[in-house]
Design a protein around this motif. Structure first.
Motif, mmCIF file in Angstrom:
data_model
loop_
_atom_site.group_PDB
_atom_site.id
_atom_site.type_symbol
_atom_site.label_atom_id
_atom_site.label_comp_id
_atom_site.label_asym_id
_atom_site.label_seq_id
_atom_site.Cartn_x
_atom_site.Cartn_y
_atom_site.Cartn_z
ATOM 1 N N GLY A 128 0.814 -1.204 0.000
ATOM 2 C CA GLY A 128 0.000 0.000 0.000
ATOM 3 C C GLY A 128 0.851 1.258 0.000
ATOM 4 O O GLY A 128 0.545 2.245 -0.685
ATOM 5 N N MET A 129 1.920 1.252 0.769
ATOM 6 C CA MET A 129 2.846 2.381 0.791
ATOM 7 C C MET A 129 3.633 2.467 -0.516
ATOM 8 O O MET A 129 3.935 3.572 -1.002
ATOM 9 C CB MET A 129 3.796 2.264 1.987
ATOM 10 C CG MET A 129 3.117 2.387 3.336
ATOM 11 S SD MET A 129 4.283 2.326 4.725
ATOM 12 C CE MET A 129 5.110 3.915 4.560
ATOM 13 N N TYR A 132 1.499 4.241 -2.994
ATOM 14 C CA TYR A 132 1.525 5.678 -2.715
ATOM 15 C C TYR A 132 2.785 6.309 -3.318
ATOM 16 O O TYR A 132 2.723 7.332 -4.015
ATOM 17 C CB TYR A 132 1.485 5.900 -1.202
ATOM 18 C CG TYR A 132 1.556 7.337 -0.740
ATOM 19 C CD1 TYR A 132 0.421 8.001 -0.296
ATOM 20 C CD2 TYR A 132 2.768 8.031 -0.723
ATOM 21 C CE1 TYR A 132 0.485 9.323 0.137
ATOM 22 C CE2 TYR A 132 2.839 9.340 -0.298
ATOM 23 C CZ TYR A 132 1.702 9.989 0.135
ATOM 24 O OH TYR A 132 1.779 11.295 0.543
ATOM 25 N N THR A 162 -0.007 10.468 7.067
ATOM 26 C CA THR A 162 -0.738 9.440 6.331
ATOM 27 C C THR A 162 -0.165 8.093 6.737
ATOM 28 O O THR A 162 1.046 7.858 6.594
ATOM 29 C CB THR A 162 -0.600 9.623 4.806
ATOM 30 O OG1 THR A 162 -1.101 10.908 4.444
ATOM 31 C CG2 THR A 162 -1.379 8.545 4.058
ATOM 32 N N ILE A 164 -0.598 4.018 6.186
ATOM 33 C CA ILE A 164 -1.186 3.071 5.232
ATOM 34 C C ILE A 164 -0.869 1.646 5.675
ATOM 35 O O ILE A 164 0.301 1.291 5.875
ATOM 36 C CB ILE A 164 -0.638 3.306 3.810
ATOM 37 C CG1 ILE A 164 -0.924 4.744 3.362
ATOM 38 C CG2 ILE A 164 -1.237 2.296 2.829
ATOM 39 C CD1 ILE A 164 -0.242 5.126 2.055
ATOM 40 N N ASN A 192 -8.338 2.784 0.173
ATOM 41 C CA ASN A 192 -7.910 3.436 -1.057
ATOM 42 C C ASN A 192 -8.633 2.777 -2.242
ATOM 43 O O ASN A 192 -8.397 1.604 -2.535
ATOM 44 C CB ASN A 192 -6.393 3.287 -1.217
ATOM 45 C CG ASN A 192 -5.880 3.914 -2.497
ATOM 46 O OD1 ASN A 192 -6.630 4.479 -3.289
ATOM 47 N ND2 ASN A 192 -4.577 3.820 -2.712
ATOM 48 N N TRP A 198 -5.924 -1.907 0.895
ATOM 49 C CA TRP A 198 -5.021 -1.070 1.692
ATOM 50 C C TRP A 198 -5.774 0.162 2.176
ATOM 51 O O TRP A 198 -6.366 0.894 1.391
ATOM 52 C CB TRP A 198 -3.781 -0.685 0.876
ATOM 53 C CG TRP A 198 -2.972 -1.906 0.564
ATOM 54 C CD1 TRP A 198 -2.936 -2.602 -0.600
ATOM 55 C CD2 TRP A 198 -2.151 -2.618 1.492
ATOM 56 N NE1 TRP A 198 -2.125 -3.698 -0.473
ATOM 57 C CE2 TRP A 198 -1.622 -3.742 0.802
ATOM 58 C CE3 TRP A 198 -1.792 -2.425 2.831
ATOM 59 C CZ2 TRP A 198 -0.771 -4.657 1.407
ATOM 60 C CZ3 TRP A 198 -0.940 -3.334 3.437
ATOM 61 C CH2 TRP A 198 -0.436 -4.435 2.716
ATOM 62 N N TRP A 199 -5.750 0.340 3.489
ATOM 63 C CA TRP A 199 -6.502 1.407 4.131
ATOM 64 C C TRP A 199 -5.572 2.548 4.520
ATOM 65 O O TRP A 199 -4.387 2.343 4.787
ATOM 66 C CB TRP A 199 -7.224 0.858 5.366
ATOM 67 C CG TRP A 199 -8.414 0.030 4.995
ATOM 68 C CD1 TRP A 199 -8.421 -1.167 4.334
ATOM 69 C CD2 TRP A 199 -9.780 0.358 5.235
ATOM 70 N NE1 TRP A 199 -9.705 -1.607 4.145
ATOM 71 C CE2 TRP A 199 -10.565 -0.699 4.698
ATOM 72 C CE3 TRP A 199 -10.414 1.429 5.866
ATOM 73 C CZ2 TRP A 199 -11.957 -0.701 4.764
ATOM 74 C CZ3 TRP A 199 -11.805 1.425 5.943
ATOM 75 C CH2 TRP A 199 -12.556 0.375 5.397
ATOM 76 N N TRP A 200 -6.133 3.750 4.534
ATOM 77 C CA TRP A 200 -5.393 4.953 4.903
ATOM 78 C C TRP A 200 -6.034 5.577 6.146
ATOM 79 O O TRP A 200 -7.262 5.660 6.248
ATOM 80 C CB TRP A 200 -5.439 5.995 3.789
ATOM 81 C CG TRP A 200 -4.708 5.638 2.536
ATOM 82 C CD1 TRP A 200 -4.412 4.400 2.051
ATOM 83 C CD2 TRP A 200 -4.203 6.573 1.575
ATOM 84 N NE1 TRP A 200 -3.757 4.496 0.856
ATOM 85 C CE2 TRP A 200 -3.616 5.821 0.536
ATOM 86 C CE3 TRP A 200 -4.191 7.965 1.495
ATOM 87 C CZ2 TRP A 200 -3.022 6.425 -0.571
ATOM 88 C CZ3 TRP A 200 -3.605 8.571 0.401
ATOM 89 C CH2 TRP A 200 -3.023 7.807 -0.629
ATOM 90 N N THR A 202 -5.589 9.292 7.635
ATOM 91 C CA THR A 202 -4.949 10.592 7.495
ATOM 92 C C THR A 202 -5.295 11.439 8.712
ATOM 93 O O THR A 202 -6.436 11.436 9.182
ATOM 94 C CB THR A 202 -5.377 11.312 6.207
ATOM 95 O OG1 THR A 202 -6.787 11.565 6.237
ATOM 96 C CG2 THR A 202 -5.057 10.451 4.993
#
Length: 285
Positions: A128-129, A132, A162, A164, A192, A198-200, A202
């Motif tokens: 996930g990162m 990004y 952020t 992730i 996302n 994959w979750w964020w 923020t």
């Protein structure tokens, strides 16, 4: 014949103005150019950065400031110069970082160092990162800045964390942030849509929110909030819908947001926002 009351239109991007492929359709682009050339006041309010907004919207002649990173910055579109920076105070930066570290998670920090924007990152701990990072690398985002130790850059104007990871790993941190620090922080927890699974999470200062930014942009343009029409699709638009503006949800919006809408229009894949503005201003061809 009475002239229509001038209105200011402010639209979210992802899931609202943009189609599911994260792009502005050619139909919407042509419509927005017609809208802007006719002098209709229009701008955007997004979780995206100015780099990403410019990359997505290109040479649209936006004259009003844009709201980026959910209100962390209010920024001149053509120059990228920040008019307002809503950063986190140092004590909150240290506190939030401490929680993230305690839960064995790795953050990405968005900041303004006094000269230019930065996206500070260390190791990319999961796919996930990596998504990004690669997404920003692909648009030649010069904000990407590797760091060995995050505390070394805490004197910058940090506007957002952020984090992730999987939903399961982020839930304890989200509960901690949204519980004990809700009076000082704005946070958004979501999957996302462009990188499923994959979750964020923020995290911003309480002053960094779309609702506050909309009020500032409206006031600076001489508009009463009743003259402002806002468009959105997701949970981070709820407070914006509650500002006293005229809130319009797209058909694909969450049920929670629709409950706060005065109108529901077509979905984001049907150029619905642009068609609405064209129709409201007698600009349909």
């Amino acid at each position: 014949m009475d002239r229509p009351v001038p209105r200011l239109y402010i639209s979210d991007l992802d899931g609202t103005l943009l189609a599911d492929n994260a792009k502005l359709s050619q139909t919407s682009r042509r419509g927005l150019i017609r809208i802007l050339e006719a002098g209709v006041p229009f701008t955007v309010a997004s979780a995206r950065s100015i780099v990403s907004i410019q990359h997505t919207l290109g040479d649209l002649p936006l004259r009003l400031p844009v709201i980026e990173i959910n209100g962390a910055f209010i920024t001149d579109y053509s120059t990228g110069r920040h008019l307002i920076v809503n950063d986190l105070p140092r004590d909150l930066v240290e506190m939030v970082y401490g929680y993230i570290d305690r839960f064995n998670l790795v953050p990405i920090l968005s900041a303004f160092d006094g000269r230019r924007d930065r996206v500070y990152h260390s190791r990319l701990a999961n796919p996930g990162m990596e998504w990004y990072y690669n997404e920003r690398k692909g648009m030649n985002d010069n904000r990407l800045t590797p760091v060995e130790s995050f505390p070394l850059i805490f004197d910058s104007h940090i506007v957002a964390f952020t984090v992730i990871d999987t939903r399961h790993k982020l839930i304890p941190l989200a509960e901690r942030i949204q519980g004990g620090l809700a009076d000082r922080l704005e946070s958004h927890f979501f999957e996302n849509p462009y990188s499923p699974g994959w979750w964020w999470l923020t995290i911003h200062d309480k002053s960094a929110c779309k609702s506050r930014a909309v009020k500032i942009v409206a006031e600076s343009g001489g508009f009463d909030l009743k003259q402002v029409v806002v468009f959105g699709d997701n949970l981070n638009d709820i407070k914006m819908f509650q500002t006293g503006c005229h809130p319009v949800a797209v058909a694909n919006a969450t049920d929670d947001l629709k409950r706060h809408a005065a109108e529901i229009i077509g979905d984001n894949n049907s150029d619905s926002v642009v068609r609405y503005i064209l129709r409201a201003n007698g600009l349909e061809s």
